[in-house]
Design an enzyme around this catalytic site. Structure first.
Site, PDB file in Angstrom:
ATOM      1  N   GLY A  65     -94.992 -14.685  40.918  1.00 23.18           N
ATOM      2  CA  GLY A  65     -94.071 -14.193  41.938  1.00 23.18           C
ATOM      3  C   GLY A  65     -92.953 -13.365  41.349  1.00 23.18           C
ATOM      4  O   GLY A  65     -92.377 -12.527  42.033  1.00 23.18           O
ATOM      5  N   THR A  88     -98.638 -13.195  43.005  1.00 24.97           N
ATOM      6  CA  THR A  88     -99.978 -13.255  43.562  1.00 24.97           C
ATOM      7  C   THR A  88    -100.471 -11.862  43.975  1.00 24.97           C
ATOM      8  O   THR A  88     -99.738 -11.107  44.634  1.00 24.97           O
ATOM      9  CB  THR A  88     -99.993 -14.196  44.786  1.00 24.97           C
ATOM     10  OG1 THR A  88     -99.625 -15.503  44.369  1.00 24.97           O
ATOM     11  CG2 THR A  88    -101.346 -14.246  45.480  1.00 24.97           C
ATOM     12  N   ASN A 113     -87.475 -18.130  49.645  1.00 20.01           N
ATOM     13  CA  ASN A 113     -88.123 -16.829  49.841  1.00 20.01           C
ATOM     14  C   ASN A 113     -89.219 -16.931  50.880  1.00 20.01           C
ATOM     15  O   ASN A 113     -89.846 -17.974  51.046  1.00 20.01           O
ATOM     16  CB  ASN A 113     -88.639 -16.270  48.511  1.00 20.01           C
ATOM     17  CG  ASN A 113     -90.090 -16.651  48.260  1.00 20.01           C
ATOM     18  OD1 ASN A 113     -91.020 -15.977  48.719  1.00 20.01           O
ATOM     19  ND2 ASN A 113     -90.293 -17.761  47.547  1.00 20.01           N
ATOM     20  N   PHE A 117     -96.431 -12.469  50.134  1.00 15.62           N
ATOM     21  CA  PHE A 117     -97.413 -11.760  49.287  1.00 15.62           C
ATOM     22  C   PHE A 117     -97.310 -10.235  49.396  1.00 15.62           C
ATOM     23  O   PHE A 117     -98.314  -9.534  49.573  1.00 15.62           O
ATOM     24  CB  PHE A 117     -98.853 -12.179  49.645  1.00 15.62           C
ATOM     25  CG  PHE A 117     -99.259 -13.552  49.197  1.00 15.62           C
ATOM     26  CD1 PHE A 117     -98.471 -14.316  48.356  1.00 15.62           C
ATOM     27  CD2 PHE A 117    -100.465 -14.094  49.634  1.00 15.62           C
ATOM     28  CE1 PHE A 117     -98.871 -15.593  47.948  1.00 15.62           C
ATOM     29  CE2 PHE A 117    -100.875 -15.355  49.241  1.00 15.62           C
ATOM     30  CZ  PHE A 117    -100.079 -16.109  48.407  1.00 15.62           C
ATOM     31  N   ASN A 142    -102.700 -14.516  38.965  1.00 14.84           N
ATOM     32  CA  ASN A 142    -102.685 -15.400  40.136  1.00 14.84           C
ATOM     33  C   ASN A 142    -103.209 -14.602  41.336  1.00 14.84           C
ATOM     34  O   ASN A 142    -102.703 -13.527  41.646  1.00 14.84           O
ATOM     35  CB  ASN A 142    -101.226 -15.855  40.317  1.00 14.84           C
ATOM     36  CG  ASN A 142    -100.972 -16.696  41.545  1.00 14.84           C
ATOM     37  OD1 ASN A 142    -101.370 -16.334  42.647  1.00 14.84           O
ATOM     38  ND2 ASN A 142    -100.275 -17.804  41.364  1.00 14.84           N
ATOM     39  N   SER A 176     -98.849 -20.948  48.986  1.00 18.73           N
ATOM     40  CA  SER A 176     -97.682 -20.215  49.478  1.00 18.73           C
ATOM     41  C   SER A 176     -97.452 -20.612  50.932  1.00 18.73           C
ATOM     42  O   SER A 176     -98.388 -20.615  51.723  1.00 18.73           O
ATOM     43  CB  SER A 176     -97.912 -18.711  49.395  1.00 18.73           C
ATOM     44  OG  SER A 176     -96.930 -18.068  50.197  1.00 18.73           O
ATOM     45  N   ASN A 178     -95.819 -18.865  52.980  1.00 16.34           N
ATOM     46  CA  ASN A 178     -95.429 -17.661  53.716  1.00 16.34           C
ATOM     47  C   ASN A 178     -96.591 -16.821  54.239  1.00 16.34           C
ATOM     48  O   ASN A 178     -96.385 -15.744  54.769  1.00 16.34           O
ATOM     49  CB  ASN A 178     -94.513 -16.802  52.834  1.00 16.34           C
ATOM     50  CG  ASN A 178     -93.278 -17.582  52.406  1.00 16.34           C
ATOM     51  OD1 ASN A 178     -92.673 -18.245  53.242  1.00 16.34           O
ATOM     52  ND2 ASN A 178     -92.956 -17.550  51.135  1.00 16.34           N
ATOM     53  N   THR A 179     -97.811 -17.307  54.041  1.00 17.12           N
ATOM     54  CA  THR A 179     -98.980 -16.684  54.660  1.00 17.12           C
ATOM     55  C   THR A 179     -99.519 -17.727  55.627  1.00 17.12           C
ATOM     56  O   THR A 179    -100.031 -18.762  55.174  1.00 17.12           O
ATOM     57  CB  THR A 179    -100.033 -16.290  53.591  1.00 17.12           C
ATOM     58  OG1 THR A 179     -99.451 -15.287  52.743  1.00 17.12           O
ATOM     59  CG2 THR A 179    -101.305 -15.761  54.213  1.00 17.12           C
ATOM     60  N   LYS A 218    -103.285 -23.831  42.147  1.00 17.57           N
ATOM     61  CA  LYS A 218    -101.840 -24.044  42.333  1.00 17.57           C
ATOM     62  C   LYS A 218    -101.582 -24.673  43.691  1.00 17.57           C
ATOM     63  O   LYS A 218    -101.937 -24.107  44.728  1.00 17.57           O
ATOM     64  CB  LYS A 218    -101.080 -22.720  42.209  1.00 17.57           C
ATOM     65  CG  LYS A 218     -99.563 -22.901  42.323  1.00 17.57           C
ATOM     66  CD  LYS A 218     -98.822 -21.681  41.861  1.00 17.57           C
ATOM     67  CE  LYS A 218     -97.317 -21.862  42.014  1.00 17.57           C
ATOM     68  NZ  LYS A 218     -96.575 -20.679  41.581  1.00 17.57           N
ATOM     69  N   ASN A 247     -95.877 -25.152  43.817  1.00 19.51           N
ATOM     70  CA  ASN A 247     -95.275 -24.011  44.491  1.00 19.51           C
ATOM     71  C   ASN A 247     -93.954 -24.463  45.131  1.00 19.51           C
ATOM     72  O   ASN A 247     -93.481 -25.575  44.887  1.00 19.51           O
ATOM     73  CB  ASN A 247     -96.266 -23.486  45.546  1.00 19.51           C
ATOM     74  CG  ASN A 247     -96.185 -21.979  45.683  1.00 19.51           C
ATOM     75  OD1 ASN A 247     -95.085 -21.440  45.827  1.00 19.51           O
ATOM     76  ND2 ASN A 247     -97.313 -21.308  45.644  1.00 19.51           N
ATOM     77  N   TYR A 320     -89.047 -20.010  37.397  1.00 21.97           N
ATOM     78  CA  TYR A 320     -88.663 -18.755  38.044  1.00 21.97           C
ATOM     79  C   TYR A 320     -87.181 -18.842  38.411  1.00 21.97           C
ATOM     80  O   TYR A 320     -86.338 -18.139  37.833  1.00 21.97           O
ATOM     81  CB  TYR A 320     -89.550 -18.503  39.276  1.00 21.97           C
ATOM     82  CG  TYR A 320     -89.288 -17.204  40.016  1.00 21.97           C
ATOM     83  CD1 TYR A 320     -88.043 -16.594  40.026  1.00 21.97           C
ATOM     84  CD2 TYR A 320     -90.309 -16.573  40.708  1.00 21.97           C
ATOM     85  CE1 TYR A 320     -87.821 -15.400  40.706  1.00 21.97           C
ATOM     86  CE2 TYR A 320     -90.089 -15.372  41.393  1.00 21.97           C
ATOM     87  CZ  TYR A 320     -88.838 -14.807  41.389  1.00 21.97           C
ATOM     88  OH  TYR A 320     -88.614 -13.633  42.061  1.00 21.97           O
ATOM     89  N   SER A 321     -86.816 -19.748  39.345  1.00 16.89           N
ATOM     90  CA  SER A 321     -85.431 -19.798  39.843  1.00 16.89           C
ATOM     91  C   SER A 321     -84.429 -20.071  38.719  1.00 16.89           C
ATOM     92  O   SER A 321     -83.290 -19.595  38.784  1.00 16.89           O
ATOM     93  CB  SER A 321     -85.296 -20.862  40.930  1.00 16.89           C
ATOM     94  OG  SER A 321     -86.273 -20.662  41.928  1.00 16.89           O
TER      95      SER A 321
END
Ligand SMILES: Cc1cc2nc3c(=O)[nH]c(=O)nc-3n(C[C@H](O)[C@H](O)[C@H](O)COP(=O)(O)O)c2cc1C
Length: 367
Positions: A65, A88, A113, A117, A142, A176, A178-179, A218, A247, A320-321
């Site tokens: 990401g 991804t 977030n 994607f 990924n 994810s 968000n999809t 994942k 995730n 990441y964060s």
């Protein structure tokens, strides 16, 4: 404070003056154009991890990401990451969700977030990775499914076929938030079907390339204990090579200080995810036994938390964060700490410490 730390702090402050997406894009630009400062790295054979024909120089990876489109692989490795996971990537390019779609919860050291994607698609990313050539660290790729795809399993299979020849390892991201509907692939029947198709595609590529490219799954941290056991069983029966846990979460811990931004839809990452992701990781370690490679992700923003993930059962960690709040010196700080731990605990390799505190985490409830 060292000069390195001062430069690091100034960089974070400057980037936090921009909105999160602009700041992220600027970071990728800086890295890919070679403008980001690089600092001395930790080299210690005791941190090495060998997995099949792959050698991870150290256990700290850049989580998926961050470099969705494979624009900064080598510069990220120069920052000290032992591996970088790009993506991804979906078969077709897509825009993702409307902006704003990335939020900093600074008081909580967290991010929410809902990018959805956004990426350049297989063709462009394939070319970019091909041109990147050999990398000094391990490259993970990924893969995911397009939002409007009418056959999501086919999208993962396409990803495996397309990227097997370029990848150190591949990750199937089914987690994810968000999809819409993507996480339904974690349900047992759908998962069994998906994993069988992915592993078949990988076998085909093995025949073609003469090399078995490991595939990781994942998963989300928002699974019940029963669902987690079922996922682990499917991973084992289908010969998936490992798991990435986890995730982002769709939950919002009541302890979040920034209650206004906490209401934004999307996946929460960073410090408030650490506990949930680590409990999920430890329970997964219990379910799969000591040998399956597990990558622990979620809320690592200090060297101590990196060590805790390893003690809970992770062979590798990703973050990441933590980079958003601590900057690039976090990577070398973690590796220095782990290097010292190996010495003080009197072991010859960090892998000997994997899972030593598993029970402490695995026995906590997953609500
Ligand atoms: C802005 C943002 C975008 C992300 N995009 C992806 C993605 O495309 N694919 C993926 O598998 N994970 C993605 N993630 C999840 C991270 O890889 C990681 O699993 C999660 O953020 C937890 O780690 P952290 O607490 O260190 O950030 C994203 C995370 C963030 C913060």
């Amino acid at each position: 404070m060292s000069i390195e730390e001062m430069i690091n702090k100034i960089g974070i402050r400057a980037l936090h003056c921009l909105d999160p997406e602009t700041s992220h894009n600027a970071t990728i630009k800086m890295l890919s154009s070679g403008l980001a400062p690089t600092f001395a790295q930790v080299e210690d054979p005791a941190l090495e991890y060998k997995w099949g024909d792959l050698t991870f120089k150290n256990p700290v990876g850049m989580a998926a990401g961050f470099d969705k489109n494979a624009q900064a692989i080598k510069p990220l490795m120069k920052l000290g990451f032992g591996h970088v996971e790009v993506g991804t990537v979906t078969p077709l390019p897509q825009e993702g969700n409307p902006k704003p779609r990335n939020f900093r919860l600074s008081a909580d050291r967290a991010v929410i977030n809902r990018y959805g994607f956004n990426n350049d698609g297989h063709d462009v990313v394939y070319e970019r990775i091909r041109k990147t050539g050999r990398t000094p660290g391990v490259l993970g790729i990924n893969v995911g499914a397009n939002k409007l795809s009418d056959d999501r399993v086919a999208d993962y299979v396409l990803g495996v076929k397309r990227f097997a020849e370029l990848a150190g390892y591949l990750t199937a991201n089914i987690s994810s938030p968000n999809t819409p509907g993507l996480r339904d692939l974690q349900e047992r029947g759908a998962l069994a079907n998906l994993l069988a198709a992915i592993i078949d595609a990988r076998r085909e590529q093995e025949d073609r390339l003469g090399r078995k490219v490991p595939v990781l799954l994942k998963i989300a941290p928002d699974v019940t204990e029963t669902a987690l056991k079922e996922i682990a069983e499917e991973v084992m029966t289908n010969n998936v090579d490992g798991m990435i846990i986890s995730n982002t979460t769709i939950t919002r811990p009541p302890t979040l200080k920034d209650q206004k931004q906490a209401k934004e839809a999307g996946g929460l990452s960073g410090a408030p995810l650490f506990e949930r992701a680590t409990v999920t990781l430890a329970k997964a370690r219990r379910a799969v036994g000591p040998d399956l490679p597990l990558f622990g992700v979620g809320g690592v923003d200090t060297p101590e938390k990196a060590a805790a993930k390893i003690f809970a059962g992770a062979n590798q960690i990703q973050l990441y964060s933590g980079m958003v709040y601590e900057g690039q010196t976090l990577v070398s700080k973690i590796n220095q700490h782990l290097s010292r731990l190996v010495a003080t605990r009197g072991v010859s390799n960090l892998q000997e410490l994997v899972g030593i505190d598993n029970a402490q985490w695995a026995e906590k409830p997953l609500d």
